[in-house]
Scaffold this motif. Structure first.
Motif, PDB file in Angstrom:
ATOM      1  N   VAL A 199       1.195  -1.599  -0.013  1.00 48.71           N
ATOM      2  CA  VAL A 199      -0.333  -0.300   0.037  1.00 48.71           C
ATOM      3  C   VAL A 199       0.938   1.175  -0.080  1.00 48.71           C
ATOM      4  O   VAL A 199       1.672   1.455   0.647  1.00 48.71           O
ATOM      5  CB  VAL A 199      -0.960  -0.081   1.437  1.00 48.71           C
ATOM      6  N   LEU A 200       0.919   2.154  -1.327  1.00 52.41           N
ATOM      7  CA  LEU A 200       1.875   2.859  -0.741  1.00 52.41           C
ATOM      8  C   LEU A 200       0.357   4.596  -0.796  1.00 52.41           C
ATOM      9  O   LEU A 200      -0.706   4.245  -1.071  1.00 52.41           O
ATOM     10  CB  LEU A 200       1.730   3.732  -2.710  1.00 52.41           C
ATOM     11  N   PRO A 201       1.371   5.118  -0.112  1.00 48.85           N
ATOM     12  CA  PRO A 201       0.817   6.313   0.182  1.00 48.85           C
ATOM     13  C   PRO A 201       0.461   7.453  -0.445  1.00 48.85           C
ATOM     14  O   PRO A 201       1.025   7.546  -1.581  1.00 48.85           O
ATOM     15  CB  PRO A 201       1.789   6.473   1.222  1.00 48.85           C
ATOM     16  N   SER A 202      -1.064   8.074  -0.407  1.00 49.78           N
ATOM     17  CA  SER A 202      -1.828   8.888  -1.531  1.00 49.78           C
ATOM     18  C   SER A 202      -1.319  10.128  -2.059  1.00 49.78           C
ATOM     19  O   SER A 202      -0.287  10.591  -0.349  1.00 49.78           O
ATOM     20  CB  SER A 202      -3.026   8.665  -1.432  1.00 49.78           C
ATOM     21  N   PRO A 203      -0.680  11.117  -2.660  1.00 50.72           N
ATOM     22  CA  PRO A 203      -0.045  11.530  -2.495  1.00 50.72           C
ATOM     23  C   PRO A 203      -1.824  12.967  -1.644  1.00 50.72           C
ATOM     24  O   PRO A 203      -2.665  12.788  -1.793  1.00 50.72           O
ATOM     25  CB  PRO A 203      -0.345  12.073  -3.983  1.00 50.72           C
ATOM     26  N   PRO A 204      -0.317  14.433  -1.109  1.00 47.16           N
ATOM     27  CA  PRO A 204      -2.257  14.903  -0.700  1.00 47.16           C
ATOM     28  C   PRO A 204      -3.113  16.224  -1.457  1.00 47.16           C
ATOM     29  O   PRO A 204      -2.833  15.700  -2.313  1.00 47.16           O
ATOM     30  CB  PRO A 204      -1.412  16.130   0.230  1.00 47.16           C
ATOM     31  N   VAL A 205      -4.289  15.543  -1.477  1.00 47.97           N
ATOM     32  CA  VAL A 205      -5.144  15.917  -2.613  1.00 47.97           C
ATOM     33  C   VAL A 205      -5.648  17.812  -2.393  1.00 47.97           C
ATOM     34  O   VAL A 205      -6.076  18.187  -1.282  1.00 47.97           O
ATOM     35  CB  VAL A 205      -6.728  15.331  -2.331  1.00 47.97           C
TER      36      VAL A 205
END
Length: 218
Positions: free
Chosen positions: A80-86
């Motif tokens: 699971v890769l951290p999702s970029p901030p939105v």
């Protein structure tokens, strides 16, 4: 399934290695697969062992070869890769009012001189005179000393309540007049307010000890 062996045609499964790197091997395969190898070996007029060896070499040389998925075994989970901030942009209705720069500070107003603050300057550049009773002296120098000493003071007042050099009347660079307390014993009053340095003009009253000195136009 049949037991399939890979060996040279002229040797038995128990024959030792003769130095060419090949040994007898036995493994299991499906019946239809073995029949397909036998049929192909007949067409090529070669042995099944040789055909199996060549097929294995080509499979090993295939860089894209992958094992088929095993039935009933779930693949390992992907990391699971951290999702970029939105960054959300608020609609115009939810955004606050636009920033307005603060108004400039109001212009400073010149203080009205009262003659009782240290460092104030009168807006007069005309010559003045000092009057004590019937004695009237024109201030004819930039540094005019009032005191008890006739030698050190331009305006002598012979009284024990007056210091030798009690007060100084001086002209500033702009021509304005100022009275200065010269560290006297009893101090200097201007218009009944004690001062250490204050601007003076005609109409002011300088008090030194029991004496009242009037500032007049020369």
């Amino acid at each position: 399934m049949n037991a399939m062996s890979i060996r040279r045609d002229s040797r038995s499964p128990s024959a030792p290695d003769e130095g060419d790197g090949r040994r007898p091997r036995t493994f299991l395969c499906r019946e239809d697969l073995y029949r397909a190898f036998e049929s192909r070996a007949t067409e090529l007029e070669c042995s099944v062992d040789w055909l199996l060896g060549e097929a294995m070499k080509r499979l090993l040389a295939d860089a894209g070869l992958k094992l088929p998925p095993r039935v009933g075994v779930a693949p390992p989970p992907l990391p699971v890769l951290p999702s970029p901030p939105v960054t959300r942009r608020l609609p115009p209705t939810m955004m606050g009012p636009p920033l307005v720069p603060p108004p400039p500070p109001p212009p400073s107003r010149a203080r009205k001189p009262t003659g009782s603050f240290v460092g104030e300057t009168a807006a007069l550049a005309e010559p003045i005179a000092l009057r004590l009773g019937d004695v009237r002296v024109v201030v004819n120098r930039d540094r005019f000393v009032i005191g008890r000493s006739a030698k050190d003071a331009a305006f002598p007042i012979r009284d024990p309540n007056v210091s030798r050099q009690h007060a100084l009347v001086e002209r500033g660079p702009g021509g304005a007049w100022t009275v200065v307390d010269m560290a006297s014993t009893n101090g200097v009053l201007l218009n009944r307010a004690r001062v250490t340095r204050a601007a003076i003009r005609p109409g002011d009253v300088i008090e030194i000890g029991p004496f009242a000195i009037f500032v007049e136009r020369a």
